[in-house]
Design an enzyme around this catalytic site. Structure first.
Site, PDB file in Angstrom:
ATOM      1  N   CYS B  18       0.840  -1.193   0.000  1.00  0.00           N
ATOM      2  CA  CYS B  18       0.000   0.000   0.000  1.00  0.00           C
ATOM      3  C   CYS B  18       0.877   1.246   0.000  1.00  0.00           C
ATOM      4  O   CYS B  18       1.834   1.275   0.763  1.00  0.00           O
ATOM      5  CB  CYS B  18      -0.889  -0.015   1.252  1.00  0.00           C
ATOM      6  SG  CYS B  18      -1.807   1.495   1.549  1.00  0.00           S
ATOM      7  N   PRO B  19       0.644   2.268  -0.772  1.00  0.00           N
ATOM      8  CA  PRO B  19      -0.512   2.491  -1.639  1.00  0.00           C
ATOM      9  C   PRO B  19      -0.248   2.177  -3.114  1.00  0.00           C
ATOM     10  O   PRO B  19      -1.016   2.578  -3.973  1.00  0.00           O
ATOM     11  CB  PRO B  19      -0.713   4.006  -1.496  1.00  0.00           C
ATOM     12  CG  PRO B  19       0.695   4.541  -1.436  1.00  0.00           C
ATOM     13  CD  PRO B  19       1.518   3.463  -0.758  1.00  0.00           C
TER      14      PRO B  19
END
Lengths: 193, 86
Positions: B18-19
């Site tokens: 993430c992200p």
């Protein structure tokens, strides 16, 4: 006879056509407001970043690049120690503090020893790398590519003697608290990190 | 879920956390034409919730399907996103 009985022939009070005109005006105003809400464009998010440690550099940067992927307008206002995050050299050398961090599996007395911060930093960097988490530099580049506005607070640049040329290309300088507040007033989401 | 679609492009974000899966998905979708379908291949288990969250909040995209498979003993998450408007 009750005085509140509707009486169309009453000479005082608005006539039917006046009421209709008022209703039309209100309807028009409602339509305007509705279209303003609908055509308000993308959502706007402002993050005020204040921290400059390796762990605390991440939350604003991750939220900023994700929000940009949502198509939102994103501004991150960096003040105090968060200026390091925008500093091309310092951002690659952010440290994790072992002291005062209850998540560290050691007492503060040991965490305060000279080599502990660099050891904790090394451990976290290795973990970040293993997990495929982007580096701070990569997140800044990603954000800039997506149109995130990174701002460096002018007051803290002066206070902490930063060289404006040392920030990443594309970072906005010469902004202060009033700019941040104005942006926040216009934003849908405001966060202080 | 409907499986009536043809994949136009595949985006490999295996190993990225993430992200990155969401950000790269958005960038890859930007390069597609309307009605084309992007396959996103990720190893981040969070992408199973993040990609739907992104697709729901973002105009002009539709999540068609998600798949959880295993490749070489590693969990792999596949997402199929259609671009609905240019």
């Amino acid at each position: 006879m009750s005085t509140d009985t509707p009486d169309a022939s009453a000479s005082d009070g608005p006539s039917r056509s006046e009421l209709q005109a008022q209703l039309d005006d209100l309807q028009e105003e409602l339509n305007d407001l509705q279209s303003e809400v609908d055509d308000g464009g993308p959502k706007k998010m402002v993050i005020v970043a204040t921290k400059g440690t390796l762990d605390m550099a991440y939350p604003p940067l991750i939220l900023a690049s994700t929000a940009a992927a949502f198509g939102w307008d994103v501004t991150v206002f960096h003040t105090f120690w968060a200026l390091d995050v925008l500093h091309e050299e310092q951002s690659k050398d952010l440290k994790l503090s072992a002291v005062g961090n209850p998540s560290m599996p050691m007492p503060n007395a040991i965490a305060a020893m000279p080599f502990m911060d660099s050891m904790a930093t090394k451990m976290m960097k290795r973990k970040l790398d293993e997990e495929g988490t982007a580096t701070v530099e990569e997140l800044i580049d990603m954000g800039l590519d997506q149109g995130v506005e990174f701002q460096a607070c002018q007051m803290t640049i002066d206070l902490l003697d930063y060289d404006e040329d040392a920030f990443y290309d594309g970072v906005t300088v010469g902004v202060g608290a009033a700019t941040a507040l104005q942006d926040m007033a216009d934003a849908d989401i405001q966060l202080l990190v | 879920m409907s499986t009536e679609y043809t994949v136009t492009e595949t985006l490999d974000v295996k190993g990225a956390g993430c992200p990155i899966p969401v950000v790269k998905t958005k960038q890859a979708i930007d390069d597609l034409a309307a009605e084309e379908v992007l396959e996103v291949v990720a190893t981040d288990s969070g992408s199973m919730s993040d990609i739907p969250g992104w697709a729901e909040t973002t105009a002009g995209v539709e999540l068609l399907d998600q798949e959880e498979t295993s490749e070489d003993g590693e969990d792999v998450y596949k997402h199929y996103v259609r671009k609905t408007e240019q």
